[in-house]
Design a protein around this motif. Structure first.
Motif, PDB file in Angstrom:
ATOM      1  N   LEU A 113      38.661  32.449  13.279  1.00 12.43           N
ATOM      2  CA  LEU A 113      38.251  33.262  14.432  1.00 12.43           C
ATOM      3  C   LEU A 113      37.878  32.399  15.627  1.00 12.43           C
ATOM      4  CD1 LEU A 113      35.983  35.865  12.571  1.00 12.43           C
ATOM      5  CD2 LEU A 113      38.426  36.001  13.044  1.00 12.43           C
ATOM      6  N   SER A 114      38.349  31.159  15.660  1.00 17.92           N
ATOM      7  CA  SER A 114      37.938  30.228  16.710  1.00 17.92           C
ATOM      8  C   SER A 114      38.335  30.677  18.112  1.00 17.92           C
ATOM      9  CB  SER A 114      38.534  28.841  16.435  1.00 17.92           C
ATOM     10  OG  SER A 114      39.963  28.918  16.360  1.00 17.92           O
ATOM     11  N   SER A 115      39.304  31.580  18.199  1.00 23.51           N
ATOM     12  CA  SER A 115      39.723  32.055  19.527  1.00 23.51           C
ATOM     13  C   SER A 115      38.755  33.072  20.121  1.00 23.51           C
ATOM     14  CB  SER A 115      41.119  32.683  19.435  1.00 23.51           C
ATOM     15  OG  SER A 115      41.132  33.780  18.535  1.00 23.51           O
ATOM     16  N   PHE A 116      37.789  33.539  19.337  1.00 23.91           N
ATOM     17  CA  PHE A 116      36.826  34.518  19.827  1.00 23.91           C
ATOM     18  C   PHE A 116      35.714  33.808  20.600  1.00 23.91           C
ATOM     19  CE2 PHE A 116      39.079  36.723  16.578  1.00 23.91           C
ATOM     20  CZ  PHE A 116      39.007  38.081  16.883  1.00 23.91           C
ATOM     21  N   SER A 117      34.918  34.609  21.303  1.00 26.11           N
ATOM     22  CA  SER A 117      33.841  34.046  22.114  1.00 26.11           C
ATOM     23  C   SER A 117      32.729  33.497  21.230  1.00 26.11           C
ATOM     24  CB  SER A 117      33.270  35.125  23.040  1.00 26.11           C
ATOM     25  OG  SER A 117      32.600  36.118  22.288  1.00 26.11           O
ATOM     26  N   ALA A 118      31.890  32.650  21.827  1.00 25.54           N
ATOM     27  CA  ALA A 118      30.792  32.027  21.087  1.00 25.54           C
ATOM     28  C   ALA A 118      29.805  33.073  20.586  1.00 25.54           C
ATOM     29  CB  ALA A 118      30.081  31.014  21.978  1.00 25.54           C
ATOM     30  N   ASP A 119      29.568  34.118  21.380  1.00 26.19           N
ATOM     31  CA  ASP A 119      28.631  35.170  20.957  1.00 26.19           C
ATOM     32  C   ASP A 119      29.147  35.890  19.718  1.00 26.19           C
ATOM     33  OD1 ASP A 119      26.972  34.544  23.029  1.00 26.19           O
ATOM     34  OD2 ASP A 119      27.719  36.110  24.373  1.00 26.19           O
ATOM     35  N   VAL A 120      30.439  36.188  19.705  1.00 25.55           N
ATOM     36  CA  VAL A 120      31.035  36.870  18.548  1.00 25.55           C
ATOM     37  C   VAL A 120      30.956  35.973  17.312  1.00 25.55           C
ATOM     38  CG1 VAL A 120      33.179  37.752  17.571  1.00 25.55           C
ATOM     39  CG2 VAL A 120      32.555  38.329  19.917  1.00 25.55           C
ATOM     40  N   LEU A 121      31.283  34.707  17.480  1.00 22.13           N
ATOM     41  CA  LEU A 121      31.245  33.778  16.349  1.00 22.13           C
ATOM     42  C   LEU A 121      29.830  33.635  15.797  1.00 22.13           C
ATOM     43  CD1 LEU A 121      33.651  30.925  17.531  1.00 22.13           C
ATOM     44  CD2 LEU A 121      34.113  32.759  15.914  1.00 22.13           C
ATOM     45  N   ASP A 122      28.839  33.681  16.674  1.00 20.32           N
ATOM     46  CA  ASP A 122      27.451  33.575  16.215  1.00 20.32           C
ATOM     47  C   ASP A 122      27.071  34.796  15.386  1.00 20.32           C
ATOM     48  OD1 ASP A 122      24.802  32.186  16.349  1.00 20.32           O
ATOM     49  OD2 ASP A 122      24.225  34.064  17.317  1.00 20.32           O
ATOM     50  N   LEU A 123      27.519  35.980  15.807  1.00 22.20           N
ATOM     51  CA  LEU A 123      27.238  37.194  15.035  1.00 22.20           C
ATOM     52  C   LEU A 123      27.927  37.148  13.671  1.00 22.20           C
ATOM     53  CD1 LEU A 123      27.543  39.918  17.837  1.00 22.20           C
ATOM     54  CD2 LEU A 123      25.464  39.151  16.697  1.00 22.20           C
ATOM     55  N   VAL A 124      29.163  36.668  13.660  1.00 21.58           N
ATOM     56  CA  VAL A 124      29.892  36.530  12.396  1.00 21.58           C
ATOM     57  C   VAL A 124      29.151  35.572  11.468  1.00 21.58           C
ATOM     58  CG1 VAL A 124      32.014  35.689  11.330  1.00 21.58           C
ATOM     59  CG2 VAL A 124      32.135  37.071  13.403  1.00 21.58           C
ATOM     60  N   LYS A 125      28.724  34.448  12.014  1.00 21.86           N
ATOM     61  CA  LYS A 125      28.012  33.450  11.220  1.00 21.86           C
ATOM     62  C   LYS A 125      26.727  34.007  10.636  1.00 21.86           C
ATOM     63  CE  LYS A 125      26.023  28.797  11.531  1.00 21.86           C
ATOM     64  NZ  LYS A 125      25.803  27.612  12.399  1.00 21.86           N
ATOM     65  N   GLN A 126      25.942  34.692  11.465  1.00 18.48           N
ATOM     66  CA  GLN A 126      24.668  35.230  10.994  1.00 18.48           C
ATOM     67  C   GLN A 126      24.869  36.295   9.920  1.00 18.48           C
ATOM     68  OE1 GLN A 126      21.794  33.867  11.705  1.00 18.48           O
ATOM     69  NE2 GLN A 126      22.897  32.423  13.020  1.00 18.48           N
ATOM     70  N   SER A 127      25.895  37.127  10.074  1.00 23.16           N
ATOM     71  CA  SER A 127      26.127  38.190   9.086  1.00 23.16           C
ATOM     72  C   SER A 127      26.536  37.617   7.733  1.00 23.16           C
ATOM     73  CB  SER A 127      27.199  39.165   9.599  1.00 23.16           C
ATOM     74  OG  SER A 127      28.436  38.502   9.786  1.00 23.16           O
ATOM     75  N   ILE A 128      27.397  36.586   7.741  1.00 25.59           N
ATOM     76  CA  ILE A 128      27.817  35.987   6.472  1.00 25.59           C
ATOM     77  C   ILE A 128      26.667  35.212   5.840  1.00 25.59           C
ATOM     78  CG2 ILE A 128      29.374  34.288   5.440  1.00 25.59           C
ATOM     79  CD1 ILE A 128      31.507  35.138   7.373  1.00 25.59           C
ATOM     80  N   LEU A 129      25.867  34.530   6.649  1.00 22.17           N
ATOM     81  CA  LEU A 129      24.700  33.836   6.107  1.00 22.17           C
ATOM     82  C   LEU A 129      23.716  34.815   5.481  1.00 22.17           C
ATOM     83  CD1 LEU A 129      23.975  31.135   8.854  1.00 22.17           C
ATOM     84  CD2 LEU A 129      24.895  30.772   6.559  1.00 22.17           C
ATOM     85  N   GLN A 130      23.582  35.985   6.092  1.00 19.51           N
ATOM     86  CA  GLN A 130      22.709  37.011   5.517  1.00 19.51           C
ATOM     87  C   GLN A 130      23.249  37.485   4.178  1.00 19.51           C
ATOM     88  OE1 GLN A 130      19.775  38.019   6.619  1.00 19.51           O
ATOM     89  NE2 GLN A 130      19.534  39.404   4.885  1.00 19.51           N
ATOM     90  N   GLY A 131      24.584  37.602   4.083  1.00 18.04           N
ATOM     91  CA  GLY A 131      25.194  37.952   2.796  1.00 18.04           C
ATOM     92  C   GLY A 131      24.932  36.898   1.738  1.00 18.04           C
ATOM     93  N   GLY A 132      24.990  35.610   2.129  1.00 21.87           N
ATOM     94  CA  GLY A 132      24.671  34.545   1.189  1.00 21.87           C
ATOM     95  C   GLY A 132      23.223  34.587   0.757  1.00 21.87           C
ATOM     96  N   LYS A 133      22.342  34.928   1.691  1.00 18.44           N
ATOM     97  CA  LYS A 133      20.912  35.028   1.357  1.00 18.44           C
ATOM     98  C   LYS A 133      20.671  36.152   0.351  1.00 18.44           C
ATOM     99  CE  LYS A 133      16.342  35.691   3.430  1.00 18.44           C
ATOM    100  NZ  LYS A 133      15.981  36.812   2.547  1.00 18.44           N
ATOM    101  N   SER A 134      21.421  37.246   0.498  1.00 22.51           N
ATOM    102  CA  SER A 134      21.252  38.357  -0.446  1.00 22.51           C
ATOM    103  C   SER A 134      21.595  37.916  -1.867  1.00 22.51           C
ATOM    104  CB  SER A 134      22.132  39.539  -0.037  1.00 22.51           C
ATOM    105  OG  SER A 134      23.516  39.254  -0.213  1.00 22.51           O
TER     106      SER A 134
END
Length: 529
Positions: A325-346
């Motif tokens: 997803l590197s072609s997406f904006s930095a804000d979008v990538l940050d949201l993607v990162k946080q959501s997957i990290l939250q899944g890992g935390k679960s």
């Protein structure tokens, strides 16, 4: 005048058409240029585009994608488009590029024509519809995706002939280009992939027991480190969402949601099963039969797999997704990162639940040996045993479940860290000691109350008889004192057994209370372990 004008127009169109066809057939650049200027002057660009399509493009495309016998064609060569597009690209370069260069020449005034969309793409779309209609069908997801990506690549190739960015924008806005993209029902494609990926995980989680896959070879890299089929299927499903032969970038938001749903589904399956095991609600109709049949070693595998999954999801897996997803904006990538990290935390949040399940299982097995604690009290009450001098036999068996499963650290190193093993031992030992303390305190309390009542009865009988019994001043040790001495010897040995597990007995509050309950007066404040 209207009839004369109409007649003149028809004559002009016919003459201009014949001239344009002749110019195309002979590749007469001067004739083509003049004809295009004429078409532009009378605002009839569509006629020129249609003549080019029928005269040059259609015969070429029909050789590549024959029309009519679509069933035979599909049966012979399938509905794949990748090779067809390669042939079409060669034909465009060989037989169409000359006209595209004329119409796109700088300051030619011929920018009003769009032969790419209204001649070439229009004919290609028509040929696919008639010759290979199955190419657009998402019912075969793998073939559909190949055709879809090949089509996007073909559109990109056509856009390469556009002389400017504005020309590319104009090409994408053409009606035929929009119609071409509408043929690809990516919504249905995702639904089928969703059923395929999520269905595989649901089927694995519907099993009535945990299925080990020790040393099972896998083509998916790190998944061979996992020990349970359910965990392996989860990781394979997560990876499937972002595989090159599955992912459509325009549906990346849907695949991200599916990723998070898979993590949530697995977490809920595990946490609900452990909760049902704790409450005893693991009937066959509850869907958590696996939790009822699981043994402590099974939870070792669960803890190991949770750690592996969380490490993978928050590490290499996350990096792979962000790269796609590197072609997406930095804000979008940050949201993607946080959501997957939250899944890992679960996933990480499940580890304490699994540890508690192991602790409960070990405690339940260990406390079966506490039944002998009551038997000791009965023995001292019913017989005139001498003062005890050694610990009871049951003590050595109280911690045997912990020794059997967790003393051998070398055996469990592949699945548990030393910190987790230490946590398991200490937690189980603390709970067992608490149960031990509750039982001993109750028995000793009852024994002392019984002894006190008997002494009062004896004193009353003596007063009524007017004499003093020699029993009152008898220096012999009472049964309660003998019982406490036996328990004292037992807990000393129990403390030594704890030390062999690496657990410091005096650091357990229940052990200190147990010591004070049964130790002789001169030893109550000194724990010699």
């Amino acid at each position: 005048m209207e009839k004369r004008i109409q007649s003149a127009s028809l004559l002009l169109d016919a003459s201009l058409g014949h001239c344009f066809v002749s110019g195309l057939e002979h590749r007469d650049e001067n004739a083509i240029y003049n004809c295009l200027r004429a078409y532009a002057a009378i605002d009839n660009t569509s006629s020129a585009e249609e003549i080019f399509r029928m005269t040059i493009v259609a015969p070429l495309i029909q050789k590549i994608i024959p029309r009519g016998l679509s069933g035979e064609v599909a049966g012979a060569s399938g509905d794949g488009l990748e090779n067809d597009y390669q042939e079409i690209k060669k034909c465009i370069e060989k037989d169409c590029q000359f006209l595209l260069e004329i119409s796109s020449a700088e300051n030619s005034g011929l920018h009003v024509f769009d032969f790419l969309a209204n001649s070439i793409l229009k004919e290609v779309l028509s040929a696919i519809k008639k010759g290979k209609p199955g190419a657009f069908s998402p019912g075969r997801p793998t073939e559909f995706l190949i055709n879809y990506k090949s089509s996007l690549d073909f559109l990109g190739h056509l856009e390469g002939y556009c002389p400017s960015r504005s020309a590319v924008t104009k090409f994408r806005a053409e009606a035929i280009c929009i119609e071409f993209m509408k043929q690809w029902n990516v919504g249905v494609y995702f639904s089928l992939r969703f059923q395929e990926i999520a269905g595989a995980l649901d089927s694995a989680l519907a099993a009535t027991n945990l299925i080990p896959v020790h040393n099972s070879p896998s083509v998916n890299g790190n998944s061979q480190d996992l020990t349970l089929k359910q965990s392996t299927i989860l990781l394979e499903s997560l990876r499937s969402c972002w595989r090159e032969d599955v992912l459509i970038l325009s549906c990346s938001d849907k695949f991200l949601r599916l990723t998070l749903q898979l993590l949530s589904r697995f977490s809920n399956w595990l946490s609900s099963g452990l909760a049902a095991r704790k409450t005893g609600n693991t009937a066959s109709s509850s869907g958590y039969e696996w939790a009822a049949s699981a043994v402590p070693n099974d939870f070792l595998y669960i803890i190991h797999d949770i750690n592996c999954l969380a490490t993978e999801v928050c590490g290499d897996y996350l990096e792979h997704v962000l790269q796609l997803l590197s072609s997406f904006s930095a804000d979008v990538l940050d949201l993607v990162k946080q959501s997957i990290l939250q899944g890992g935390k679960s996933l990480n949040d499940l580890t304490p639940l699994a540890i508690n399940a192991i602790t409960d299982a070990l405690v339940d097995e260990a406390v079966k040996g506490l039944k002998d604690v009551k038997a000791i009290a009965t023995t001292f009450r019913m017989t005139n045993k001498p003062i005890p001098s050694r610990h009871s036999l049951y003590v050595s068996g109280l911690l045997s479940p912990l020794k059997k499963d967790f003393l051998d650290t070398e055996k469990h190193n592949p699945y548990l860290t030393k910190e987790t093993i230490k946590e398991l031992r200490h937690g189980a030992a603390t709970e067992i000691t608490g149960r031990y303390y509750d039982m001993v305190v109750e028995i000793v309390s009852v024994a002392r109350k019984t002894e006190s009542s008997l002494q009062r009865l004896k004193k009353g009988a003596q007063r009524r008889a007017g004499g003093v019994s020699s029993d009152v001043s008898d220096p012999t040790v009472s049964d309660t004192d003998k019982l406490c001495m036996q328990y004292f010897l037992d807990i000393q040995e129990y403390g030594r057994n704890l030390s062999t597990l690496g657990v410091v007995a005096k650091e357990i509050p229940a052990y200190r209370s147990l010591w004070q309950c049964v130790a002789p007066p001169d030893r109550q404040n000194v724990i010699d372990l």
